[in-house]
Design a protein around this motif. Sequence first.
Motif, PDB file in Angstrom:
ATOM      1  N   TYR A 237      70.687 119.354  29.435  1.00 58.84           N
ATOM      2  CA  TYR A 237      70.772 118.733  28.108  1.00 58.84           C
ATOM      3  C   TYR A 237      70.951 117.226  28.301  1.00 58.84           C
ATOM      4  O   TYR A 237      71.374 116.771  29.376  1.00 58.84           O
ATOM      5  N   SER A 264      66.368 121.165  24.673  1.00 54.36           N
ATOM      6  CA  SER A 264      67.304 122.285  24.869  1.00 54.36           C
ATOM      7  C   SER A 264      66.579 123.625  25.029  1.00 54.36           C
ATOM      8  O   SER A 264      67.209 124.664  25.228  1.00 54.36           O
ATOM      9  N   THR A 267      67.687 126.943  23.526  1.00 53.71           N
ATOM     10  CA  THR A 267      68.953 127.569  23.946  1.00 53.71           C
ATOM     11  C   THR A 267      70.132 127.212  23.053  1.00 53.71           C
ATOM     12  O   THR A 267      71.204 127.801  23.177  1.00 53.71           O
ATOM     13  N   LEU A 268      69.947 126.208  22.165  1.00 48.81           N
ATOM     14  CA  LEU A 268      71.090 125.797  21.336  1.00 48.81           C
ATOM     15  C   LEU A 268      70.893 126.142  19.870  1.00 48.81           C
ATOM     16  O   LEU A 268      71.827 126.569  19.196  1.00 48.81           O
ATOM     17  N   LYS A 517      76.639 124.623  25.584  1.00 44.11           N
ATOM     18  CA  LYS A 517      76.000 125.877  25.146  1.00 44.11           C
ATOM     19  C   LYS A 517      77.002 126.705  24.327  1.00 44.11           C
ATOM     20  O   LYS A 517      76.667 127.249  23.268  1.00 44.11           O
ATOM     21  N   ASP A 521      76.367 127.988  20.732  1.00 42.87           N
ATOM     22  CA  ASP A 521      75.903 129.376  20.763  1.00 42.87           C
ATOM     23  C   ASP A 521      76.889 130.230  21.561  1.00 42.87           C
ATOM     24  O   ASP A 521      76.595 130.698  22.659  1.00 42.87           O
ATOM     25  N   ASN A 524      75.852 133.451  23.232  1.00 42.59           N
ATOM     26  CA  ASN A 524      74.718 133.399  24.172  1.00 42.59           C
ATOM     27  C   ASN A 524      73.496 134.159  23.635  1.00 42.59           C
ATOM     28  O   ASN A 524      72.878 134.960  24.333  1.00 42.59           O
ATOM     29  N   PRO A 528      68.687 133.087  26.134  1.00 41.38           N
ATOM     30  CA  PRO A 528      69.611 133.112  27.278  1.00 41.38           C
ATOM     31  C   PRO A 528      68.887 133.048  28.620  1.00 41.38           C
ATOM     32  O   PRO A 528      67.730 133.438  28.732  1.00 41.38           O
ATOM     33  N   VAL A 532      71.372 127.186  31.209  1.00 44.35           N
ATOM     34  CA  VAL A 532      72.738 127.608  31.547  1.00 44.35           C
ATOM     35  C   VAL A 532      72.686 129.054  32.059  1.00 44.35           C
ATOM     36  O   VAL A 532      71.964 129.885  31.498  1.00 44.35           O
TER      37      VAL A 532
END
Length: 1014
Positions: A237, A264, A267-268, A517, A521, A524, A528, A532
Amino acid sequence: MSSAAVTPEIKRVNFARHPLEATLRGNFDGEILFGAADRGRYATDASIYQIMPVGVVVPRTAKAAAIAMQIAAEAGVPILPRGAGTSQCGQTVGAALVIDNSKYLNGILDFDPAAQRIRVEPGMVLDHLNARLKKHGLWYPVDVSTSAQATIGGMAGNNSCGSRSIVYGNMVHNVAAIDAILADGCQERFGEWRESELPGRSQRFRELASGLRQICEREHDEIAKRFPPLLRRVAGYNLDIFAPRDPLHYHSEAPNLAHMLVGSEGTLAYFQSLYLKLSPLPAHKTLGVVNFPSFHQAMDSAQHIVKLGPSAVELVDRTMIELARNNPAFRPVIDAALIGEPDAILLVEFSGDEEAALVRKLDDLDALMGDLVLSKSVVKMTHAGAQKSLWDVRKAGLNIMMSMKGEGKPVSFIEDCCVPLEHLADYTRRLTEVFEKNGTRGTWYAHASVGTLHVRPILNMKSDGAQKMRAIAEEAAELVREYKGVYSGEHGDGLVRSEWIAPFFGPKLTQALGEIKALFDPDNLMNPGKIVRPSKQDERSLFRFPPGYATPPDASQLDWRTDFGERGLAAAAEMCNNNGHCRKFDAGTMCPSYRVTRDETHLTRGRANTLRQALSGQIAGGLAGEAVREAMDLCVGCKGCKRECPTGVDMAKMKIEYLHQYKKEHGYSLRDRLVAYLPRYAPWFAKVSGLINFIQEIPGTSGLRDSFAGFSAKRTLPRWSKIYSLSPGQGERARVRGTSLQESGAPHPSLLARGHPVPLSGGQGVSRREVALFADTFNNYFESENLRAAMDVLQHAGYEVHITSAKESSRPLCCGRTFLATGMIAEAKKEARRTLDALKPYVEKGVPIVGLEPSCLLTLRDEFAALFPGEETRALAAQAFLFEEFLVREKQAGRLQLRFAEGETRQALLHGHCHQKAFGVMGSVEEVLSWIPGLSTTPIESSCCGMAGAFGYEAEHYEVSMAMGELSLLPAVRSSPSDTLIVADGTSCRHQIHDGTQRAAQHVAVVLAAALQP
Ligand SMILES: Cc1cc2nc3c(=O)[nH]c(=O)nc-3n(C[C@H](O)[C@H](O)[C@H](O)COP(=O)(O)OP(=O)(O)OC[C@H]3O[C@@H](n4cnc5c(N)ncnc54)[C@H](O)[C@@H]3O)c2cc1C
Ligand code: SF4
Ligand code: SF4
């Protein structure tokens, strides 16, 4: 291949449909795709990975997308937003509910040209956006190579970067704000961040903002230590949003929280809409192509060239030059940029508002190269068209490379490392040594201006590719670290590079990424395993070709082995690397069924994926299964992909294989037989043509056609021909003004049945003025005036015309296309054999074989080789020409003398048959039309007309067929003045034009014949 023969060796597919589907149905406005084949089509991107999603939704509205997220989150199912799926690192695949934004969520929401700001939905394609902005003198300048497919949401997800990033930066520099939804349903605008605004925001937002600030400020020193001050840094990020480390800085006034979301990779948060900063379109550009005798010199020069202030400096290396030269479309373009045989070239572009200043920049470049002891190495290009053509070659770089056949493929995993320019030469040299040590090689190209060079080592991912990938990745990482570079400089992290974030970011920043993350979130749920807590890049169970991947022995009926080896058809289907180039709407033909449906199912890529998965037992039924049938249903066999797919996926040919297998198992319908056997029954029908035409016109018979045989009642049927004399001079020629040919009066059996072959000139080979006219079924029995016109033109030019026919019967020769189109390969072979035998004397004597119907004549050049691979078909292919090709060839050889009458000024619109376009012969049609005095021709930028042989007649395909015609062809014809000549060489195309516009189109032969001097 029988479906029973397919052994489902890999069990990565859960055929059971997820219960989420039931919850979505009834609550969701959009398409819900949970079948194995649909999921299979969304299981890949342009990476080496494949993971079956839980299901796919295609929301019609932003609200529907939010509802899908909520339903998935409540069920604990991960969420994966998706644009065009062109990512190279595997960030667009996952065991999640995929939300495809590209079909419906692609509009402009707000636009303020004066402020140079726009808000768009996430599925908006970059080229479509820029097309809309052009008239305002603006553009969105993150010019990725996939601009015709890439969506703004996906570009933001990846923090994408274009060729001109040295001036404009990456996505992070050009996104002003994002309206996003988090997995917990929180909807917020992320933009510039000011402490004073916080009280008005939600509790959740305040927590997020202060949490981010706290983490980033805490890690300030570590960020400064670990983030090199390079423009191209897209890993992890953007932890430096509060104190940007890159040379262009993300922001001028306040930190911008949207910049934490950019890059991202889903993922966010899910991006609902994006606020973009636009730039003025530069008025002028110049391009200098610097030719280098050695690759090292090219790399070493980049650091000096950037000081001249270019807007782009892009590398094309020797291998890429050679690959481009092998492509007939690219060869003249690349040749024009070369001086001698350079080892590498750099494309150096200058842009701005003052042309003279930009031309002077080229002189400066010349002078600089002189100082670097490389005088006379620059090809200067000031013409916009020439520049664009060369940029198109450069943009096609990766795709050109991917056209490599065989099991070894260029693999992306270190393809966008970024190093400071002063180390570029050393870095590339040492990495090349690493490749050699691992028994492979790589081709270098792309963004020399910013130290991000693309290179893909060639690896076999079905055997030792994973081990070699790991070994090369480790050494490349060491080099990048040593040169204080960035491991992920353009394409993102995904599955292939996320594990490398920790070694580069160190434990503290890796932990910070985890904290961020968790802030956005905590459960997750958003994509996912990317960025991360990633998996290993060489986790083979996630590969598209995992351990155990196998296909049964090739049982295809056409020849695939010559090009693809023992694995034949399966290897051909695997050529699709999922780059998504077929998702295009611009010039060219590929892929008409996608253009009208925007469905992954009806896209070349979707079809190739379905075939690959069916052939390898990942989806049920093999080639004869329902999944393949559905995917192939709207493929019109236009061959657009054969020419335009960068890896040459030839879906038209694959469709023949599928039809053969499918029909073998499920049987042929009456309609199949009526279509396929047309060439066999045509002679009988011709004898009673008047009666048949009469019956066809009786009111009510069309309805019967529909219910009885499945032909659309909305279609007119072709009329069986009246019979014309072939004698030159008989009958009144049609004028360009366009009345039809006059019947000569002398009743003959059909043209061909009458035309026993004229004996060839014997003895010493053939005279150069002989030609064999291949009279196909359509022009013979439906529009024999075309054959007559071709005869007129050829005889006018002094050619002795042989009418080709079979020795043993009066039935005309046939290319077998109607049999191929219905999958009757054995019957097609019989026709091809008969035609090969009949044409043999002409081939042996070197007499050119000329045909009028593109799909028929080009079958002789294309499918015949797949039916009978070898010298015999190669020799025929070399001598088979379309009418207009032949004329141009003869003219170029100085053998053609046609005299045309002076005519009044006239306009013509030209539509190319897909197969003419696939074989790149439209230039010949334009050229012969240009010989007619007073005639000015405009090609219609059209894809397939939609008729495509019998496709448009089929009741269930009528609507799609018309929609294809309505994309551009039919509106162009309709809007042209009534005296405009409409030229179309394809029988189906003329029919479609007639049905869609009630205008008559003519074969080019008719147009030429009518314009001849009497
Ligand atoms: C031949 C080729 C050339 C390429 N050239 C370039 C290049 O020049 N420069 C470059 O930067 N890249 C390039 N790429 C990579 C890729 O094309 C770009 O990154 C492109 O911007 C991705 O767009 P997409 O619509 O396909 O996104 P996708 O692949 O669909 O998605 C990309 C990421 O964004 C996320 N995402 C998508 N939509 C949303 C949303 N609404 N909300 C939140 N997250 C979302 C996805 O989950 C995924 O992680 C190239 C790829 C290929 C195959
Ligand atoms: S079919 Fe061709 S153009 Fe389409 S994704 Fe596959 S390789 Fe690319
Ligand atoms: S043959 Fe035409 S319709 Fe079929 S996949 Fe290729 S481009 Fe699409």
